[in-house]
Each structure stands twice: as C-alpha cells, then as structure tokens.
Design a protein around this motif. Structure first.
Motif, PDB file in Angstrom:
ATOM      1  N   ALA A 131       7.425   3.779  -0.353  1.00  0.00           N
ATOM      2  CA  ALA A 131       7.952   4.614  -1.269  1.00  0.00           C
ATOM      3  C   ALA A 131       6.971   5.326  -1.934  1.00  0.00           C
ATOM      4  O   ALA A 131       7.062   6.243  -2.538  1.00  0.00           O
ATOM      5  CB  ALA A 131       8.940   3.944  -2.288  1.00  0.00           C
ATOM      6  N   GLY A 132       5.549   4.776  -1.821  1.00  0.00           N
ATOM      7  CA  GLY A 132       4.349   5.254  -2.536  1.00  0.00           C
ATOM      8  C   GLY A 132       4.300   4.858  -4.010  1.00  0.00           C
ATOM      9  O   GLY A 132       3.387   5.582  -4.705  1.00  0.00           O
ATOM     10  N   ALA A 133       5.135   3.935  -4.550  1.00  0.00           N
ATOM     11  CA  ALA A 133       4.922   3.472  -5.641  1.00  0.00           C
ATOM     12  C   ALA A 133       3.523   2.466  -5.959  1.00  0.00           C
ATOM     13  O   ALA A 133       2.984   2.416  -6.983  1.00  0.00           O
ATOM     14  CB  ALA A 133       6.151   2.586  -6.092  1.00  0.00           C
ATOM     15  N   CYS A 134       3.189   2.029  -4.965  1.00  0.00           N
ATOM     16  CA  CYS A 134       2.023   1.060  -4.906  1.00  0.00           C
ATOM     17  C   CYS A 134       1.089   1.094  -3.512  1.00  0.00           C
ATOM     18  O   CYS A 134       1.731   1.592  -2.411  1.00  0.00           O
ATOM     19  CB  CYS A 134       2.624  -0.416  -5.099  1.00  0.00           C
ATOM     20  N   HIS A 135       0.163   0.855  -3.588  1.00  0.00           N
ATOM     21  CA  HIS A 135      -0.631   0.668  -2.384  1.00  0.00           C
ATOM     22  C   HIS A 135      -1.537  -0.747  -2.348  1.00  0.00           C
ATOM     23  O   HIS A 135      -2.327  -1.219  -3.150  1.00  0.00           O
ATOM     24  CB  HIS A 135      -1.983   1.729  -2.317  1.00  0.00           C
ATOM     25  N   PHE A 136      -1.094  -1.600  -1.312  1.00  0.00           N
ATOM     26  CA  PHE A 136      -1.454  -3.007  -1.242  1.00  0.00           C
ATOM     27  C   PHE A 136      -2.601  -3.186  -0.127  1.00  0.00           C
ATOM     28  O   PHE A 136      -2.418  -2.432   0.963  1.00  0.00           O
ATOM     29  CB  PHE A 136      -0.347  -3.905  -1.159  1.00  0.00           C
ATOM     30  N   HIS A 137      -3.388  -3.999  -0.360  1.00  0.00           N
ATOM     31  CA  HIS A 137      -4.563  -4.208   0.766  1.00  0.00           C
ATOM     32  C   HIS A 137      -4.951  -5.605   0.790  1.00  0.00           C
ATOM     33  O   HIS A 137      -4.972  -6.265  -0.279  1.00  0.00           O
ATOM     34  CB  HIS A 137      -5.639  -3.268   0.373  1.00  0.00           C
ATOM     35  N   VAL A 138      -5.293  -6.050   1.899  1.00  0.00           N
ATOM     36  CA  VAL A 138      -5.936  -7.152   2.051  1.00  0.00           C
ATOM     37  C   VAL A 138      -7.376  -7.143   2.787  1.00  0.00           C
ATOM     38  O   VAL A 138      -7.618  -6.181   3.155  1.00  0.00           O
ATOM     39  CB  VAL A 138      -5.311  -8.222   3.180  1.00  0.00           C
ATOM     40  N   VAL A 139      -8.232  -8.082   2.108  1.00  0.00           N
ATOM     41  CA  VAL A 139      -9.604  -8.046   2.675  1.00  0.00           C
ATOM     42  C   VAL A 139      -9.743  -9.009   3.730  1.00  0.00           C
ATOM     43  O   VAL A 139      -9.348 -10.364   3.297  1.00  0.00           O
ATOM     44  CB  VAL A 139     -10.609  -8.361   1.264  1.00  0.00           C
ATOM     45  N   LEU A 141      -9.580 -12.944   3.017  1.00  0.00           N
ATOM     46  CA  LEU A 141     -10.653 -13.397   1.899  1.00  0.00           C
ATOM     47  C   LEU A 141      -9.968 -12.872   0.517  1.00  0.00           C
ATOM     48  O   LEU A 141     -10.512 -13.510  -0.417  1.00  0.00           O
ATOM     49  CB  LEU A 141     -11.965 -12.502   2.026  1.00  0.00           C
ATOM     50  N   GLY A 142      -9.192 -11.788   0.618  1.00  0.00           N
ATOM     51  CA  GLY A 142      -8.841 -11.375  -0.805  1.00  0.00           C
ATOM     52  C   GLY A 142      -7.753 -10.405  -0.573  1.00  0.00           C
ATOM     53  O   GLY A 142      -7.276 -10.160   0.507  1.00  0.00           O
ATOM     54  N   ARG A 143      -7.405  -9.746  -1.783  1.00  0.00           N
ATOM     55  CA  ARG A 143      -6.570  -8.450  -1.726  1.00  0.00           C
ATOM     56  C   ARG A 143      -6.885  -7.858  -2.914  1.00  0.00           C
ATOM     57  O   ARG A 143      -7.382  -8.070  -3.916  1.00  0.00           O
ATOM     58  CB  ARG A 143      -4.935  -8.988  -1.942  1.00  0.00           C
ATOM     59  N   VAL A 144      -6.741  -6.539  -2.515  1.00  0.00           N
ATOM     60  CA  VAL A 144      -6.782  -5.118  -3.976  1.00  0.00           C
ATOM     61  C   VAL A 144      -5.823  -4.431  -3.640  1.00  0.00           C
ATOM     62  O   VAL A 144      -5.407  -3.840  -2.630  1.00  0.00           O
ATOM     63  CB  VAL A 144      -8.174  -4.692  -3.330  1.00  0.00           C
ATOM     64  N   ASN A 145      -5.169  -4.270  -4.654  1.00  0.00           N
ATOM     65  CA  ASN A 145      -3.930  -3.475  -5.021  1.00  0.00           C
ATOM     66  C   ASN A 145      -3.909  -2.476  -6.039  1.00  0.00           C
ATOM     67  O   ASN A 145      -4.662  -2.549  -6.971  1.00  0.00           O
ATOM     68  CB  ASN A 145      -2.804  -4.523  -5.425  1.00  0.00           C
ATOM     69  N   LEU A 146      -3.386  -1.348  -5.682  1.00  0.00           N
ATOM     70  CA  LEU A 146      -3.023  -0.189  -6.683  1.00  0.00           C
ATOM     71  C   LEU A 146      -1.524  -0.259  -7.107  1.00  0.00           C
ATOM     72  O   LEU A 146      -0.731  -0.040  -5.893  1.00  0.00           O
ATOM     73  CB  LEU A 146      -3.429   1.108  -5.977  1.00  0.00           C
ATOM     74  N   VAL A 147      -1.255  -0.542  -8.168  1.00  0.00           N
ATOM     75  CA  VAL A 147       0.329  -0.598  -8.406  1.00  0.00           C
ATOM     76  C   VAL A 147       0.494   0.463  -9.767  1.00  0.00           C
ATOM     77  O   VAL A 147      -0.230   1.096 -10.340  1.00  0.00           O
ATOM     78  CB  VAL A 147       0.618  -2.047  -9.140  1.00  0.00           C
ATOM     79  N   ASP A 148       1.874   0.697  -9.744  1.00  0.00           N
ATOM     80  CA  ASP A 148       2.297   1.619 -10.675  1.00  0.00           C
ATOM     81  C   ASP A 148       1.876   3.075 -10.566  1.00  0.00           C
ATOM     82  O   ASP A 148       1.302   3.605 -11.365  1.00  0.00           O
ATOM     83  CB  ASP A 148       2.147   1.105 -12.239  1.00  0.00           C
ATOM     84  N   VAL A 149       1.913   3.451  -9.234  1.00  0.00           N
ATOM     85  CA  VAL A 149       1.135   4.730  -9.107  1.00  0.00           C
ATOM     86  C   VAL A 149       2.201   5.787  -9.762  1.00  0.00           C
ATOM     87  O   VAL A 149       3.365   5.851  -9.343  1.00  0.00           O
ATOM     88  CB  VAL A 149       1.110   4.949  -7.509  1.00  0.00           C
TER      89      VAL A 149
END
Length: 164
Positions: A54-62, A70-78
C-alpha cells in the motif's frame, strides 16, 4: 559484502529465526517486542507486506553474500514525503559497519526510489552504537523522547543534504 533486499514473503522463516536468535541481544538496548510478536509472527509478516504494498512502509532485510540475514532496515509511517527509520542488526554482525552501510543505502533508496524528502529516527540514550550510525549518516539530534518507558533521543535528516 552485504546487500539490502526489499522484504518478501519468502523472508519470513529467516526473519523469524533472526528475531528469536537476537531477542536477548536487542532487549539490552531497545524495547523488547514481547511474546505476542513471536506467536503471531506469520500474520504480522503478511500484514507488513500488505502495508508495504500500500506504500505506507518500506521494509528491508540485510543479507550477506551467502544470503544469510544479518539485520533489517525499515521506513515506516510514510506520509507527505517523510518516514521514520528503524533498524536492527544481529549480534554476530555488529562492529563491522553493517548498520552504517545499510542505513546509508536505505537513505539513498528513500530519496531515489520512494520519493521521500526527510527521515526521523529514535534511539535509547544507552545505545551509543545506534547514535553513531545515525550521526555517520547525517542525522542530527532534534530532541528527547521516550521509547517504551526508556529515555531516548530523536533525530532528523533531510534527504536533500548529503551525509558527512
């Protein structure tokens, strides 16, 4: 060498294992996710993917060169060109620049691929490693905050300004 991948359905087993393996480590410096996070993981993962679609968040794994998470990096509440950055790197991948590189990469994606203009982030006051990652990536302190009852620091970065 590490790489950032946008979160997918097939990441679920590795992501759950990563969160379980690092739960105690993370709880030392960030608020614990609680037992419900683990018992309801499958439904939560599906919900995150729906938010991302829906474009509300952008989730990533490392992941590393072998594909190990190894990890995760997220952009939330876009919203309105802004988002909140969150990240966690597993204990065995710390002190190797993984978090700094992953945050730098997601900042580039935030501007170029997602059209964002600024990011905010928060960390607890007793997490100097996270504070260094944010500073190295051009985030500046904008005030105090509380994270699950723990004292914290709020940060901001305009994406039109290069990191130092």
């Amino acid at each position: 060498m590490t790489k950032l991948e946008r979160l997918r359905a097939d990441h679920a087993p590795a992501l759950l294992a990563f969160e379980r393996e690092n739960r105690e480590f993370f709880a030392r410096s960030i608020p614990d996710r609680g037992d419900a996070y683990f018992s309801e993981f499958a439904a939560r993962h599906r919900a995150l993917l729906a938010e991302q679609d829906a474009g509300a968040c952008h989730f990533h794994v490392v992941v590393d060169e072998r594909g190990d998470l190894l990890g995760r990096v997220n952009l939330v509440d876009v919203q309105d060109g802004n988002a909140e950055l969150g990240y966690r790197i597993g204990e065995h991948a710390t002190r190797r620049g993984v978090a700094t590189a992953a945050v730098a990469e997601v900042c580039g994606l935030a501007a170029a691929a997602y059209g964002l203009t600024s990011l905010v982030a928060r960390t607890t006051t007793d997490n100097p490693a996270s504070q260094r990652v944010l500073a190295r990536n051009g985030f500046t302190v904008v005030g105090d905050t509380t994270l699950s009852g723990r004292p914290g620091i709020r940060y901001h970065r305009r994406l039109s300004e290069p990191a130092p």
